[in-house]
Design a protein around this motif. Structure first.
Motif, PDB file in Angstrom:
ATOM      1  N   TYR A 298       0.990  -1.126   0.248  1.00  0.00           N
ATOM      2  CA  TYR A 298      -0.029  -0.067   0.092  1.00  0.00           C
ATOM      3  C   TYR A 298       0.983   1.360   0.161  1.00  0.00           C
ATOM      4  O   TYR A 298       1.758   1.737   0.908  1.00  0.00           O
TER       5      TYR A 298
ATOM      6  N   ALA B 181      -2.599   5.804   0.939  1.00  0.00           N
ATOM      7  CA  ALA B 181      -3.409   5.460  -0.477  1.00  0.00           C
ATOM      8  C   ALA B 181      -4.899   5.324   0.022  1.00  0.00           C
ATOM      9  O   ALA B 181      -5.648   5.607  -0.646  1.00  0.00           O
ATOM     10  N   THR B 182      -5.040   4.743   0.849  1.00  0.00           N
ATOM     11  CA  THR B 182      -6.516   3.961   1.017  1.00  0.00           C
ATOM     12  C   THR B 182      -6.724   3.925   2.843  1.00  0.00           C
ATOM     13  O   THR B 182      -5.822   4.293   3.482  1.00  0.00           O
TER      14      THR B 182
ATOM     15  N   GLU C 283      -1.624   3.221  -6.627  1.00  0.00           N
ATOM     16  CA  GLU C 283      -2.057   4.668  -6.728  1.00  0.00           C
ATOM     17  C   GLU C 283      -1.057   5.688  -6.147  1.00  0.00           C
ATOM     18  O   GLU C 283      -0.600   5.236  -5.139  1.00  0.00           O
ATOM     19  N   HIS C 284      -0.761   6.522  -6.712  1.00  0.00           N
ATOM     20  CA  HIS C 284       0.146   7.590  -6.178  1.00  0.00           C
ATOM     21  C   HIS C 284      -0.456   8.511  -5.392  1.00  0.00           C
ATOM     22  O   HIS C 284      -1.306   9.647  -5.752  1.00  0.00           O
ATOM     23  N   PRO C 285      -0.298   8.556  -4.048  1.00  0.00           N
ATOM     24  CA  PRO C 285      -1.316   9.283  -3.216  1.00  0.00           C
ATOM     25  C   PRO C 285      -1.127  10.929  -3.230  1.00  0.00           C
ATOM     26  O   PRO C 285      -2.173  11.545  -3.019  1.00  0.00           O
TER      27      PRO C 285
ATOM     28  N   ARG D 252      -4.484   9.393 -10.020  1.00  0.00           N
ATOM     29  CA  ARG D 252      -3.352   8.514  -9.112  1.00  0.00           C
ATOM     30  C   ARG D 252      -3.004   7.367  -9.561  1.00  0.00           C
ATOM     31  O   ARG D 252      -1.858   6.759  -9.402  1.00  0.00           O
ATOM     32  N   GLU D 253      -3.792   6.664 -10.153  1.00  0.00           N
ATOM     33  CA  GLU D 253      -3.468   5.033 -10.743  1.00  0.00           C
ATOM     34  C   GLU D 253      -2.399   5.426 -12.144  1.00  0.00           C
ATOM     35  O   GLU D 253      -1.389   4.760 -12.204  1.00  0.00           O
TER      36      GLU D 253
ATOM     37  N   TYR E 260       0.866   6.121 -10.900  1.00  0.00           N
ATOM     38  CA  TYR E 260       1.757   5.108 -10.327  1.00  0.00           C
ATOM     39  C   TYR E 260       2.435   4.365 -11.225  1.00  0.00           C
ATOM     40  O   TYR E 260       3.232   3.313 -10.979  1.00  0.00           O
TER      41      TYR E 260
ATOM     42  N   LYS F 214     -11.510   3.641  -3.230  1.00  0.00           N
ATOM     43  CA  LYS F 214     -10.313   3.892  -3.882  1.00  0.00           C
ATOM     44  C   LYS F 214      -9.728   2.814  -4.506  1.00  0.00           C
ATOM     45  O   LYS F 214      -9.748   1.741  -3.876  1.00  0.00           O
TER      46      LYS F 214
END
Ligand SMILES: [Zn+2]
Length: 334
Positions: free
Chosen positions: A97, A101-102, A134-136, A143-144, A147, A212
């Protein structure tokens, strides 16, 4: 009555939570799935053999006949020696994670370089790396995509590491997967196949669909549907079912996660039928993922009946996907 009998499916990305509510969620999954790959972002996280085995035992006690496939969470500073121990204890994946990110990912990884030696150990042990890609810090809809660069680097640096890109949500990711070697695969959820941002917030805001990565544009949904319904050999089902207490979803600060397992198979059957791909549903939910993980295919079956039913408004204190809606396929009680 029209029926559809499938080899019993696997849910290869599932959140079952902890405490009193866990049993109800596990039994709900067991109605549709023989096995579930249970994600480790609990509090505290699943990150050692004893904790993982205890969690597995609790789940399987609550839902007899359901097999909990286990995961551990990759944490900064982890000793690479843990990988062999987790594998010996039966872990199927180590889950990455990105920090923040989530849900419960504040203690995650800021760059894969932080855990380079752990990833090397996973490659050596033949253990699968599962990634919430995902890049927070990127804008939420990017975000996806943002990443993918990190993913490219991971694949380059660990050329034999088996990788699952979880809950793919956009067309760029599907194109990216095409460029990846054969030991990189992806999961797709029910909600990303069915809904877009307009469903989430085009009218009244739908907190129970907020997850997310967020559901995206129609082009993205379409790319996922086309890939999955054409029988993509490296895309398989993971519900990412993630129940939250109703009050926390409907309060002033709504946590990310959609409780999708109760209506998952009926919704998928409706979609595959509409796409003229009902004959491909079994591969997506019961075969491709098991084969990727090297698991035996399930021997039992699940029957769906073409019969209207209404999805309950609440299960175990959480509101399931499509709550209150009438669906045309239902899971036959076994
Ligand atoms: Zn998840």
């Amino acid at each position: 009555m029209k029926t559809l009998t499938l080899r019993k499916p696997d849910d290869l990305h599932l959140h079952l939570r902890q405490g009193d509510v866990m049993g109800e969620y596990a039994r709900e999954s067991a109605r549709s799935f023989a096995r579930g790959l249970v994600m480790p972002n609990t509090l505290p996280p699943v990150c050692d053999p004893a904790g993982m085995l205890k969690y597995k035992k609790e789940i399987e006690k609550e839902a007899p006949g359901f097999e909990a496939l286990m995961a551990f969470k990759l944490l900064p500073g982890m000793d690479p020696g843990i990988v062999a121990e987790m594998k010996k204890a039966g872990a199927l994946i180590g889950k990455l994670y990105p920090a923040g990110a989530t849900t419960n990912a504040e203690d995650g990884i800021s760059s894969y370089r932080q855990i380079r030696d752990v990833l090397a150990a996973m490659e050596e042990e033949g253990m699968v790396l599962s990634i919430h890609g995902e890049h927070p810090e990127a804008p939420v809809l990017e975000r996806e995509i943002s990443y993918l660069k990190e993913l490219k680097d991971i694949i380059r640096d660990f050329p034999k590491l088996k990788i699952v890109l979880e809950h793919l949500s956009c067309s760029e990711s599907i194109a990216f997967l095409e460029s990846c070697p054969g030991h990189v695969a992806g999961t797709v959820t029910t909600h990303h196949l069915l809904y877009t941002l307009d469903d989430l917030m085009g009218g009244a805001l739908k907190p129970h669909l907020f997850c997310k990565p967020v559901v995206k544009r129609e082009e993205d949904r379409k790319a996922l549907v086309d890939a999955v319904c054409s029988g993509h050999p490296r895309l398989f089902y993971g519900s990412d079912s993630a129940p939250h207490p109703r009050a926390s979803k409907e309060g002033g600060s709504c946590g990310a996660g959609a409780f999708t397992s109760p209506a998952a198979l009926p919704l998928l059957a409706e979609l595959f039928e509409k796409e003229g791909a009902l004959d491909r549903l079994e591969d997506f939910v019961s075969r491709i993922g098991a084969e990727f993980y090297g698991l035996p295919l399930n021997s039992g079956t699940l029957t769906l009946k073409k019969e209207n039913w209404t999805v309950p408004g609440e299960i175990g204190g959480a509101v399931p996907l499509a709550a209150g809606e009438t669906l045309s396929w239902r899971v036959a009680e076994s």
